[in-house]
Design a protein around this motif. Sequence first.
Motif, PDB file in Angstrom:
ATOM      1  N   GLN A 158       0.830  -1.202   0.000  1.00  0.00           N
ATOM      2  CA  GLN A 158       0.000   0.000   0.000  1.00  0.00           C
ATOM      3  C   GLN A 158       0.868   1.257   0.000  1.00  0.00           C
ATOM      4  O   GLN A 158       0.574   2.227  -0.704  1.00  0.00           O
ATOM      5  CB  GLN A 158      -0.928   0.003   1.217  1.00  0.00           C
ATOM      6  CG  GLN A 158      -2.057  -1.017   1.155  1.00  0.00           C
ATOM      7  CD  GLN A 158      -2.877  -0.999   2.428  1.00  0.00           C
ATOM      8  OE1 GLN A 158      -2.323  -1.006   3.530  1.00  0.00           O
ATOM      9  NE2 GLN A 158      -4.189  -0.956   2.290  1.00  0.00           N
ATOM     10  N   ALA A 160      -7.728   3.421  -1.344  1.00  0.00           N
ATOM     11  CA  ALA A 160      -8.938   3.617  -0.542  1.00  0.00           C
ATOM     12  C   ALA A 160      -8.832   2.903   0.798  1.00  0.00           C
ATOM     13  O   ALA A 160      -9.245   3.435   1.840  1.00  0.00           O
ATOM     14  CB  ALA A 160     -10.156   3.121  -1.318  1.00  0.00           C
ATOM     15  N   ARG A 161      -8.273   1.686   0.807  1.00  0.00           N
ATOM     16  CA  ARG A 161      -8.091   0.955   2.065  1.00  0.00           C
ATOM     17  C   ARG A 161      -7.088   1.673   2.975  1.00  0.00           C
ATOM     18  O   ARG A 161      -7.255   1.707   4.199  1.00  0.00           O
ATOM     19  CB  ARG A 161      -7.608  -0.475   1.777  1.00  0.00           C
ATOM     20  CG  ARG A 161      -8.679  -1.379   1.193  1.00  0.00           C
ATOM     21  CD  ARG A 161      -8.274  -2.846   1.272  1.00  0.00           C
ATOM     22  NE  ARG A 161      -7.042  -3.117   0.538  1.00  0.00           N
ATOM     23  CZ  ARG A 161      -7.016  -3.474  -0.754  1.00  0.00           C
ATOM     24  NH1 ARG A 161      -8.153  -3.602  -1.428  1.00  0.00           N
ATOM     25  NH2 ARG A 161      -5.868  -3.717  -1.345  1.00  0.00           N
ATOM     26  N   GLU A 188      -8.890   4.608   4.442  1.00  0.00           N
ATOM     27  CA  GLU A 188      -9.856   4.143   5.442  1.00  0.00           C
ATOM     28  C   GLU A 188      -9.154   3.840   6.766  1.00  0.00           C
ATOM     29  O   GLU A 188      -9.649   4.177   7.840  1.00  0.00           O
ATOM     30  CB  GLU A 188     -10.572   2.896   4.914  1.00  0.00           C
ATOM     31  CG  GLU A 188     -11.630   2.354   5.872  1.00  0.00           C
ATOM     32  CD  GLU A 188     -12.331   1.135   5.305  1.00  0.00           C
ATOM     33  OE1 GLU A 188     -13.096   0.500   6.055  1.00  0.00           O
ATOM     34  OE2 GLU A 188     -12.103   0.801   4.115  1.00  0.00           O
ATOM     35  N   PRO A 194      -8.527   0.091 -11.199  1.00  0.00           N
ATOM     36  CA  PRO A 194      -9.446  -0.171 -10.075  1.00  0.00           C
ATOM     37  C   PRO A 194      -8.741  -0.803  -8.883  1.00  0.00           C
ATOM     38  O   PRO A 194      -9.029  -0.464  -7.739  1.00  0.00           O
ATOM     39  CB  PRO A 194     -10.477  -1.121 -10.690  1.00  0.00           C
ATOM     40  CG  PRO A 194     -10.469  -0.792 -12.146  1.00  0.00           C
ATOM     41  CD  PRO A 194      -9.039  -0.479 -12.467  1.00  0.00           C
ATOM     42  N   ALA A 195      -7.798  -1.737  -9.141  1.00  0.00           N
ATOM     43  CA  ALA A 195      -7.070  -2.379  -8.035  1.00  0.00           C
ATOM     44  C   ALA A 195      -6.214  -1.371  -7.295  1.00  0.00           C
ATOM     45  O   ALA A 195      -6.128  -1.399  -6.052  1.00  0.00           O
ATOM     46  CB  ALA A 195      -6.208  -3.512  -8.576  1.00  0.00           C
ATOM     47  N   SER A 220      -6.789   1.881  -7.111  1.00  0.00           N
ATOM     48  CA  SER A 220      -7.711   2.766  -6.393  1.00  0.00           C
ATOM     49  C   SER A 220      -8.201   2.111  -5.106  1.00  0.00           C
ATOM     50  O   SER A 220      -8.320   2.780  -4.065  1.00  0.00           O
ATOM     51  CB  SER A 220      -8.903   3.135  -7.285  1.00  0.00           C
ATOM     52  OG  SER A 220      -8.472   3.861  -8.429  1.00  0.00           O
ATOM     53  N   ARG A 221      -8.479   0.804  -5.150  1.00  0.00           N
ATOM     54  CA  ARG A 221      -8.918   0.096  -3.943  1.00  0.00           C
ATOM     55  C   ARG A 221      -7.808   0.072  -2.890  1.00  0.00           C
ATOM     56  O   ARG A 221      -8.063   0.214  -1.687  1.00  0.00           O
ATOM     57  CB  ARG A 221      -9.350  -1.331  -4.299  1.00  0.00           C
ATOM     58  CG  ARG A 221     -10.690  -1.415  -5.026  1.00  0.00           C
ATOM     59  CD  ARG A 221     -11.214  -2.846  -5.038  1.00  0.00           C
ATOM     60  NE  ARG A 221     -10.323  -3.764  -5.736  1.00  0.00           N
ATOM     61  CZ  ARG A 221     -10.399  -4.012  -7.050  1.00  0.00           C
ATOM     62  NH1 ARG A 221     -11.323  -3.397  -7.785  1.00  0.00           N
ATOM     63  NH2 ARG A 221      -9.569  -4.871  -7.607  1.00  0.00           N
ATOM     64  N   SER A 222      -6.556  -0.105  -3.343  1.00  0.00           N
ATOM     65  CA  SER A 222      -5.433  -0.121  -2.416  1.00  0.00           C
ATOM     66  C   SER A 222      -5.311   1.211  -1.681  1.00  0.00           C
ATOM     67  O   SER A 222      -5.129   1.251  -0.461  1.00  0.00           O
ATOM     68  CB  SER A 222      -4.126  -0.416  -3.177  1.00  0.00           C
ATOM     69  OG  SER A 222      -2.997  -0.291  -2.344  1.00  0.00           O
TER      70      SER A 222
END
Length: 302
Positions: free
Chosen positions: A5, A37-38, A41, A30-31, A33-35
């Motif tokens: 990350q 986003a986590r 978070e 997308p992968a 962006s998810r990384s």
Amino acid sequence: MELDQLRNFLRVAEFGNFTRAAEAIGLSQPALSRSIARLEEELGQPVFERQPRLIALTDAGHILHDRARQILALVDDVHREITDDGETGTIRLAGIPTIVPYFLPPLLREFGQACPEATVRVQEDTTEVLLKQLADGETDLAILARPLDAKHLDFEDLFEEELLLVMSPQHPLRDKPQIHLADLDAMPFVLLGEAHCLTRNIVQFCQQKSLQPVSVERTSQLASVQELVTLGHGISLIPAMARALDASDRRIYRSLAGNQPTRQIVMAWNPYRFQSKLVLRFQECLRSFVQNHPPKAPGHES
């Protein structure tokens, strides 16, 4: 918080764009962006400010950026220290643009013969950028030119190199038996941009001799300086190592009479970072290379 990350975060910060960062990493957008986003978070706040055409770091992102670089550098140090055998591994070598293409190729060939299983990753950038990377532990070793202003780094002088006058074959000074610095007064100079230490070397030398070079053009590549000189845009001062590789007869090189302008080439490293046996071996190879291939003594050249 995972190391991947942090690496993904640094790549997005570097490119300022998710699409280009994803391509460089080898992930889908997308992968990636998810990384991120986590990561956001877990931190409880955004690290990027997402604008229509720009991705910028938030205040939290700036803090994370510095810490992420430090964390990953330390992890890399641990891995290299544990696996250090003096034969294999990677050396992160850096140099300024007026040194890398001229000095490094024969050095790397010699080191490659001595340590065929080692990998040397070369980066080329300005002095300011490379000093910061040394301080941050992102670079093991750098070959630079004085003057240098950096705390907590070690420097070792390697050799002094002459700066040669270069001019076009049609230049009025070409037939002058001896050319002094005073002969260059008011003549237009072609120089590299202000970020390059070679320009500072030239300007500093001229000012010490009460001469202010008149810069008519600035460029980012030494080869461009040479070509602009060929076209009659002005004169310049070129490192001897660059002249040695210039086989063109469209330029004339001369040593200045009297006290020739020079630059001091140095090896730089961070003594507070782990230095592997392989890096120490490269340093010894560099010292030996300089000793066995000393720069040519200043003298008349036409």
